[in-house]
Write a protein that holds these residues in place. Sequence first.
Motif, PDB file in Angstrom:
ATOM      1  N   PRO A   1      -4.794   5.780   4.559  1.00  0.00           N
ATOM      2  CA  PRO A   1      -3.419   6.279   4.389  1.00  0.00           C
ATOM      3  C   PRO A   1      -3.331   7.054   3.080  1.00  0.00           C
ATOM      4  CG  PRO A   1      -3.431   3.932   4.884  1.00  0.00           C
ATOM      5  CD  PRO A   1      -4.845   4.326   4.587  1.00  0.00           C
ATOM      6  N   LYS A   2      -2.890   8.287   3.171  1.00  0.00           N
ATOM      7  CA  LYS A   2      -2.941   9.161   1.996  1.00  0.00           C
ATOM      8  C   LYS A   2      -1.640   9.127   1.210  1.00  0.00           C
ATOM      9  CE  LYS A   2      -6.931  11.119   3.263  1.00  0.00           C
ATOM     10  NZ  LYS A   2      -7.081  10.422   4.544  1.00  0.00           N
ATOM     11  N   MET A   3      -1.812   9.350  -0.097  1.00  0.00           N
ATOM     12  CA  MET A   3      -0.655   9.522  -0.963  1.00  0.00           C
ATOM     13  C   MET A   3      -0.269  10.993  -0.930  1.00  0.00           C
ATOM     14  SD  MET A   3      -0.036   6.692  -2.767  1.00  0.00           S
ATOM     15  CE  MET A   3       0.453   7.157  -4.424  1.00  0.00           C
TER      16      MET A   3
ATOM     17  N   ASP B   1       0.827  -1.196   0.000  1.00  0.00           N
ATOM     18  CA  ASP B   1       0.000   0.000   0.000  1.00  0.00           C
ATOM     19  C   ASP B   1       0.867   1.254   0.000  1.00  0.00           C
ATOM     20  OD1 ASP B   1      -1.637   2.144   0.666  1.00  0.00           O
ATOM     21  OD2 ASP B   1      -3.026   0.863   1.776  1.00  0.00           O
ATOM     22  N   MET B   2       0.851   1.985  -1.112  1.00  0.00           N
ATOM     23  CA  MET B   2       1.673   3.186  -1.249  1.00  0.00           C
ATOM     24  C   MET B   2       1.292   4.236  -0.208  1.00  0.00           C
ATOM     25  SD  MET B   2       4.001   3.317  -3.574  1.00  0.00           S
ATOM     26  CE  MET B   2       4.610   2.509  -5.026  1.00  0.00           C
ATOM     27  N   GLY B   3       0.013   4.283   0.158  1.00  0.00           N
ATOM     28  CA  GLY B   3      -0.421   5.255   1.156  1.00  0.00           C
ATOM     29  C   GLY B   3       0.228   4.987   2.503  1.00  0.00           C
TER      30      GLY B   3
ATOM     31  N   ASN C   1     -11.123  -0.845 -14.832  1.00  0.00           N
ATOM     32  CA  ASN C   1     -11.316  -0.297 -16.172  1.00  0.00           C
ATOM     33  C   ASN C   1     -12.244  -1.172 -16.994  1.00  0.00           C
ATOM     34  OD1 ASN C   1      -9.684   1.861 -15.634  1.00  0.00           O
ATOM     35  ND2 ASN C   1      -7.886   1.052 -16.693  1.00  0.00           N
TER      36      ASN C   1
ATOM     37  N   ALA D   1      -1.544   3.694 -10.953  1.00  0.00           N
ATOM     38  CA  ALA D   1      -2.640   2.719 -11.011  1.00  0.00           C
ATOM     39  C   ALA D   1      -3.586   2.849  -9.829  1.00  0.00           C
ATOM     40  CB  ALA D   1      -2.068   1.299 -11.063  1.00  0.00           C
ATOM     41  N   ILE D   2      -3.189   3.639  -8.827  1.00  0.00           N
ATOM     42  CA  ILE D   2      -4.012   3.745  -7.631  1.00  0.00           C
ATOM     43  C   ILE D   2      -5.046   4.847  -7.812  1.00  0.00           C
ATOM     44  CG2 ILE D   2      -3.934   4.166  -5.144  1.00  0.00           C
ATOM     45  CD1 ILE D   2      -0.911   3.460  -5.352  1.00  0.00           C
ATOM     46  N   PRO D   3      -6.319   4.531  -7.604  1.00  0.00           N
ATOM     47  CA  PRO D   3      -7.304   5.607  -7.669  1.00  0.00           C
ATOM     48  C   PRO D   3      -7.082   6.595  -6.524  1.00  0.00           C
ATOM     49  CG  PRO D   3      -8.362   3.516  -7.105  1.00  0.00           C
ATOM     50  CD  PRO D   3      -6.906   3.244  -7.256  1.00  0.00           C
ATOM     51  N   MET D   4      -7.052   7.879  -6.838  1.00  0.00           N
ATOM     52  CA  MET D   4      -6.790   8.881  -5.811  1.00  0.00           C
ATOM     53  C   MET D   4      -8.102   9.431  -5.286  1.00  0.00           C
ATOM     54  SD  MET D   4      -3.380   9.526  -5.708  1.00  0.00           S
ATOM     55  CE  MET D   4      -2.778  11.207  -5.770  1.00  0.00           C
ATOM     56  N   LEU D   5      -8.066   9.860  -4.045  1.00  0.00           N
ATOM     57  CA  LEU D   5      -9.279  10.405  -3.434  1.00  0.00           C
ATOM     58  C   LEU D   5      -9.611  11.785  -3.978  1.00  0.00           C
ATOM     59  CD1 LEU D   5      -9.390   9.644   0.371  1.00  0.00           C
ATOM     60  CD2 LEU D   5     -10.974   8.940  -1.394  1.00  0.00           C
TER      61      LEU D   5
ATOM     62  N   ALA E   1      -6.498  -2.152 -11.153  1.00  0.00           N
ATOM     63  CA  ALA E   1      -6.802  -1.075 -12.091  1.00  0.00           C
ATOM     64  C   ALA E   1      -7.381  -1.640 -13.384  1.00  0.00           C
ATOM     65  CB  ALA E   1      -5.538  -0.269 -12.380  1.00  0.00           C
TER      66      ALA E   1
ATOM     67  N   LEU F   1       2.949   1.920 -10.969  1.00  0.00           N
ATOM     68  CA  LEU F   1       2.301   1.487  -9.725  1.00  0.00           C
ATOM     69  C   LEU F   1       1.586   2.665  -9.062  1.00  0.00           C
ATOM     70  CD1 LEU F   1       2.368  -1.301  -8.478  1.00  0.00           C
ATOM     71  CD2 LEU F   1       4.290  -0.598  -7.071  1.00  0.00           C
ATOM     72  N   ILE F   2       2.250   3.801  -9.012  1.00  0.00           N
ATOM     73  CA  ILE F   2       1.646   4.964  -8.356  1.00  0.00           C
ATOM     74  C   ILE F   2       0.434   5.448  -9.149  1.00  0.00           C
ATOM     75  CG2 ILE F   2       2.035   7.390  -7.751  1.00  0.00           C
ATOM     76  CD1 ILE F   2       4.870   6.628  -6.963  1.00  0.00           C
TER      77      ILE F   2
ATOM     78  N   GLU G   1      -2.626  14.182  -1.892  1.00  0.00           N
ATOM     79  CA  GLU G   1      -3.993  14.091  -1.437  1.00  0.00           C
ATOM     80  C   GLU G   1      -4.102  14.936  -0.168  1.00  0.00           C
ATOM     81  OE1 GLU G   1      -5.818   9.820  -2.604  1.00  0.00           O
ATOM     82  OE2 GLU G   1      -4.305   9.760  -1.068  1.00  0.00           O
TER      83      GLU G   1
ATOM     84  N   LEU H   1      -8.229   4.373 -15.166  1.00  0.00           N
ATOM     85  CA  LEU H   1      -7.004   4.223 -14.385  1.00  0.00           C
ATOM     86  C   LEU H   1      -5.878   3.783 -15.298  1.00  0.00           C
ATOM     87  CD1 LEU H   1      -8.399   2.329 -11.303  1.00  0.00           C
ATOM     88  CD2 LEU H   1      -7.572   4.661 -11.348  1.00  0.00           C
ATOM     89  N   ASN H   2      -4.677   4.249 -14.971  1.00  0.00           N
ATOM     90  CA  ASN H   2      -3.510   3.824 -15.713  1.00  0.00           C
ATOM     91  C   ASN H   2      -3.207   2.361 -15.385  1.00  0.00           C
ATOM     92  OD1 ASN H   2      -1.125   4.602 -17.284  1.00  0.00           O
ATOM     93  ND2 ASN H   2      -0.083   4.002 -15.402  1.00  0.00           N
ATOM     94  N   VAL H   3      -2.879   1.563 -16.394  1.00  0.00           N
ATOM     95  CA  VAL H   3      -2.540   0.181 -16.098  1.00  0.00           C
ATOM     96  C   VAL H   3      -1.143  -0.142 -16.605  1.00  0.00           C
ATOM     97  CG1 VAL H   3      -4.908  -0.635 -16.149  1.00  0.00           C
ATOM     98  CG2 VAL H   3      -3.561  -0.711 -18.222  1.00  0.00           C
TER      99      VAL H   3
END
Lengths: 328, 328
Positions: free
Chosen positions: B261-263, A216-218, B197, A259-263, B193, A256-257, B266, A270-272
């Motif tokens: 957890p935020k990126m 989880d990037m977050g 899509n 591909a994550i849906p942002m809030l 993702a 990877l970054i 965000e 989404l980018n794949v």
Amino acid sequence: MENNILEVQDLSMSFFNSHGELPAVNHVSFSVKKGKTLGIVGESGCGKSMTSLCIMGLFPQPPGKIVGGQILFQGRDLTKLPAREMHKIRGKGIAMIFQEPMTSLNPVLTIGDQIMETILLHEKVTKAEAKRRALEMINLVGIPMPEKIFASCPHQLSGGMRQRAMIAMALSCEPDLLICDEPTTALDVTVQSQILSLINRLKNQLGTSVMLITHDMGVINEMADEVIVMYAGQVVEQAETAELFAHPTHPYTIGLIRAIPMLDTEVEELNVIPGSVPMLYELPEGCLFAPRCPYATDKCRSHRPEITEATPGHSVRCFRYMSGWEGE
Amino acid sequence: MSEPLLQVSDLKKYYSLKTGKLFGGRTTVKAVDGISFELAAGQTLGIVGESGCGKSTLGKTIIRLIEPTSGRITLDGEDFTHLTGAELKKARRKMKLIFQDPFASLNPRMTVKDIIGENIDIDHTYATKAERDDRIREVMEMSGLNLDFMDRYPHEFSGGQRQRIGIARAIVLPPKLIICDEPVSALDVSIQAKIINLLKSLQREMGLSYIFISHDLSVVKHISDRVAVMYLGHIMEISDKASLYRSPQNPYTQALISAIPKMPGEATGEKIELAGDIPSPADPPTGCCFHTRCMHAMPVCSQEQPELKQVGPDHWCACHLCKQCVSV
């Protein structure tokens, strides 16, 4: 280096089976600084858990075997330590928290017994003293009514409570390094945020270094000081957290970054990243990411890049950042 | 407004449990307790909540895999709640379900072709085998599956591929509504993702409606038009997504959004850390089910259960605090 608690140098671990040699951990190098958090991020099958199991000496052996490199913990090479010495380090020097607390706790022992077991194994204390310390640890991880939890079996606790109990057990002998392998993946978001802030609080309170493995990037952004990104057993990028998110460099990290849906932002699609992570028995000849990389050239498909410093403190395993790059 | 595709009103699912006492009393678990909403054709309703909040039970109750205790489900203008036999079978063609675990939801002893074709076979839609196989090929292509794999078995596929098989199975007889129960929770971000899509493009092509159940607020925000937040069997807040994420009214929604957890990039507001865990659904708190963890709890909250009140153009919230802010 003085302030590195753990140094992994050129570590390689392979599985040997009917497919031949499968490099699960492939020339991995990194270090964990004293009192800091190192994040390891990657998708499933990228070798992040195997790396941590190598450090603990817990990988399945056979078929797994360390084929090269060393793991220096406080100056001692863990790969060469006899089993008896490793016992002393596991739990005392390095402790580990696993993803699924239900399968890593013993279902027929009470939480208290399990925490006391660790203390009695590593420290010369009486049972009464061990019990006092176990209760203190349960209290420290923010569990109300320590006595009640002390006498409970794992199935009587909720997921968040079990994970707290795991943390209490891991920290009971005040380890110098705490390895957290996806500590919150099985938990709900509100509980996840409780556990993450608990890990942070204890890190500051006890001065423990943390190695945090997650997808989880977050979580990485909020927890880690430094990050390594892994792909198919290799470290593909390494930087300080803020730097990594400000300037992601390896095409895999960028993908990877994205591909994550942002809030906050709204995108239609989404980018794949095309394709999927290669199996260990069908690794490509050149750069391991080349078949999925939008920038790949013939050189990428035939040669494997080394990890090199793109900017000071920011290393990446990609030909794009080396001299002599021609494609785009 | 035109007739909604799906109307759910006051849907309840209660389970009866033995308490474990001798000459035992019984207690009821209110898994779904008075849920009402509408879903327009071509729209997506996201349902978010933590584990144990009843979101999966709700999904299964709508399609009547679990019989509701009371309430009414109207699908396409037809009362779905009391249909039986052939009529139920016919009505169910309009509604399909995609499951969370692509490993458990495909029969390991059937080939991909037969798994996807099972709906057609039961329904005798096509007269000849050639037509049937053509249709299977068509949906496999739509779902992004390689046609060479028609005669393979589920174990030969990765998680993302299996989820595609599940999607192909759901659309082979074109439905109007697909209930997606955590379809991407078991997948890695880059695979996730791709599946999202795919779901979105199928929605555009076929005019599908989705009920998208997930614990991941970012994913739900990306795919949904409206979002409902559930807690212990109740809808706490339901709104169009822009309004819900921009100005969440319910303290639970606020805590849920702040806990992600935020990126970097965000907005990170103040973290609201909820104390404790979700109470057991077998013994829910009186009054507002959230008052035990709510930081704004007032005396009235433990006595009276709040109703859903309109707080914005398409924004309803169940909270005693929201009395003041209603001015629509």
